[in-house]
Scaffold this motif. Structure first.
Motif, PDB file in Angstrom:
ATOM      1  N   VAL A   1       0.836  -1.204   0.000  1.00  0.00           N
ATOM      2  CA  VAL A   1       0.000   0.000   0.000  1.00  0.00           C
ATOM      3  C   VAL A   1       0.872   1.255   0.000  1.00  0.00           C
ATOM      4  CG1 VAL A   1      -1.709   1.307   1.313  1.00  0.00           C
ATOM      5  CG2 VAL A   1      -1.924  -1.166   1.130  1.00  0.00           C
ATOM      6  N   VAL A   2       1.922   1.251   0.794  1.00  0.00           N
ATOM      7  CA  VAL A   2       2.843   2.387   0.839  1.00  0.00           C
ATOM      8  C   VAL A   2       3.530   2.559  -0.509  1.00  0.00           C
ATOM      9  CG1 VAL A   2       4.939   3.283   1.916  1.00  0.00           C
ATOM     10  CG2 VAL A   2       3.191   2.184   3.318  1.00  0.00           C
ATOM     11  N   HIS A   3       3.913   1.472  -1.150  1.00  0.00           N
ATOM     12  CA  HIS A   3       4.540   1.546  -2.466  1.00  0.00           C
ATOM     13  C   HIS A   3       3.578   2.104  -3.516  1.00  0.00           C
ATOM     14  CE1 HIS A   3       7.961  -1.195  -1.333  1.00  0.00           C
ATOM     15  NE2 HIS A   3       8.551  -0.254  -2.053  1.00  0.00           N
ATOM     16  N   ILE A   4       2.311   1.716  -3.449  1.00  0.00           N
ATOM     17  CA  ILE A   4       1.328   2.223  -4.410  1.00  0.00           C
ATOM     18  C   ILE A   4       1.102   3.713  -4.214  1.00  0.00           C
ATOM     19  CG2 ILE A   4      -1.097   2.112  -5.090  1.00  0.00           C
ATOM     20  CD1 ILE A   4      -0.917  -0.924  -4.686  1.00  0.00           C
ATOM     21  N   ILE A   5       1.030   4.165  -2.973  1.00  0.00           N
ATOM     22  CA  ILE A   5       0.881   5.603  -2.711  1.00  0.00           C
ATOM     23  C   ILE A   5       2.106   6.351  -3.232  1.00  0.00           C
ATOM     24  CG2 ILE A   5       0.766   7.344  -0.889  1.00  0.00           C
ATOM     25  CD1 ILE A   5      -0.946   5.294   0.692  1.00  0.00           C
ATOM     26  N   LEU A   6       3.268   5.804  -3.005  1.00  0.00           N
ATOM     27  CA  LEU A   6       4.492   6.421  -3.511  1.00  0.00           C
ATOM     28  C   LEU A   6       4.526   6.410  -5.037  1.00  0.00           C
ATOM     29  CD1 LEU A   6       7.094   7.726  -2.501  1.00  0.00           C
ATOM     30  CD2 LEU A   6       8.140   5.473  -2.554  1.00  0.00           C
TER      31      LEU A   6
ATOM     32  N   LEU B   1       2.520   9.355  -6.239  1.00  0.00           N
ATOM     33  CA  LEU B   1       3.139  10.660  -5.989  1.00  0.00           C
ATOM     34  C   LEU B   1       4.469  10.824  -6.720  1.00  0.00           C
ATOM     35  CD1 LEU B   1       2.403  10.945  -2.176  1.00  0.00           C
ATOM     36  CD2 LEU B   1       1.154  12.003  -4.066  1.00  0.00           C
ATOM     37  N   LEU B   2       5.335   9.819  -6.631  1.00  0.00           N
ATOM     38  CA  LEU B   2       6.678   9.875  -7.232  1.00  0.00           C
ATOM     39  C   LEU B   2       7.000   8.523  -7.884  1.00  0.00           C
ATOM     40  CD1 LEU B   2       8.452  11.600  -4.243  1.00  0.00           C
ATOM     41  CD2 LEU B   2       7.916  12.655  -6.429  1.00  0.00           C
ATOM     42  N   PRO B   3       6.525   8.303  -9.095  1.00  0.00           N
ATOM     43  CA  PRO B   3       6.705   6.990  -9.730  1.00  0.00           C
ATOM     44  C   PRO B   3       8.157   6.505  -9.828  1.00  0.00           C
ATOM     45  CG  PRO B   3       5.171   8.314 -10.996  1.00  0.00           C
ATOM     46  CD  PRO B   3       5.720   9.196  -9.928  1.00  0.00           C
ATOM     47  N   PRO B   4       9.132   7.337 -10.217  1.00  0.00           N
ATOM     48  CA  PRO B   4      10.500   6.802 -10.317  1.00  0.00           C
ATOM     49  C   PRO B   4      11.070   6.320  -8.983  1.00  0.00           C
ATOM     50  CG  PRO B   4      10.334   8.843 -11.559  1.00  0.00           C
ATOM     51  CD  PRO B   4       9.069   8.703 -10.774  1.00  0.00           C
ATOM     52  N   ILE B   5      10.717   6.985  -7.901  1.00  0.00           N
ATOM     53  CA  ILE B   5      11.203   6.554  -6.584  1.00  0.00           C
ATOM     54  C   ILE B   5      10.619   5.187  -6.235  1.00  0.00           C
ATOM     55  CG2 ILE B   5      11.287   7.131  -4.137  1.00  0.00           C
ATOM     56  CD1 ILE B   5      12.929   9.017  -5.873  1.00  0.00           C
ATOM     57  N   ALA B   6       9.340   5.005  -6.510  1.00  0.00           N
ATOM     58  CA  ALA B   6       8.698   3.717  -6.230  1.00  0.00           C
ATOM     59  C   ALA B   6       9.321   2.601  -7.058  1.00  0.00           C
ATOM     60  CB  ALA B   6       7.198   3.815  -6.497  1.00  0.00           C
TER      61      ALA B   6
ATOM     62  N   ALA C   1       4.576   2.138 -12.827  1.00  0.00           N
ATOM     63  CA  ALA C   1       5.055   1.881 -11.463  1.00  0.00           C
ATOM     64  C   ALA C   1       4.093   0.966 -10.711  1.00  0.00           C
ATOM     65  CB  ALA C   1       5.224   3.200 -10.723  1.00  0.00           C
ATOM     66  N   ILE C   2       2.805   1.206 -10.839  1.00  0.00           N
ATOM     67  CA  ILE C   2       1.818   0.358 -10.143  1.00  0.00           C
ATOM     68  C   ILE C   2       1.861  -1.058 -10.707  1.00  0.00           C
ATOM     69  CG2 ILE C   2      -0.660  -0.015  -9.804  1.00  0.00           C
ATOM     70  CD1 ILE C   2      -0.933   3.016  -9.515  1.00  0.00           C
TER      71      ILE C   2
END
Length: 53
Positions: free
Chosen positions: A4-9, A12-17, A46-47
């Motif tokens: 869930v934290v990765h999806i939120i990231l 917001l910031l796809p390359p960081i995720a 990213a997702i």
């Protein structure tokens, strides 16, 4: 919970995720290129990477 934290990231910031999920490699490069053109494809990429496992 971590997913869930990765999806939120990813929203917001796809390359960081992508970097946190796959490291520095071709997936990160693809996502950075997608970010330069459009934000939504980068988010979807990213997702997809986060949820494909």
């Amino acid at each position: 919970m971590n997913k869930v934290v990765h999806i939120i990231l990813a929203i917001l910031l796809p390359p960081i995720a992508v970097f946190l999920k796959s490291g520095a490699g071709k997936d990160l490069l693809i996502n950075i290129v997608l970010c330069f053109f459009f934000w939504v494809p980068a988010i979807l990429h990213a997702i997809w990477l986060i949820t494909k496992d």
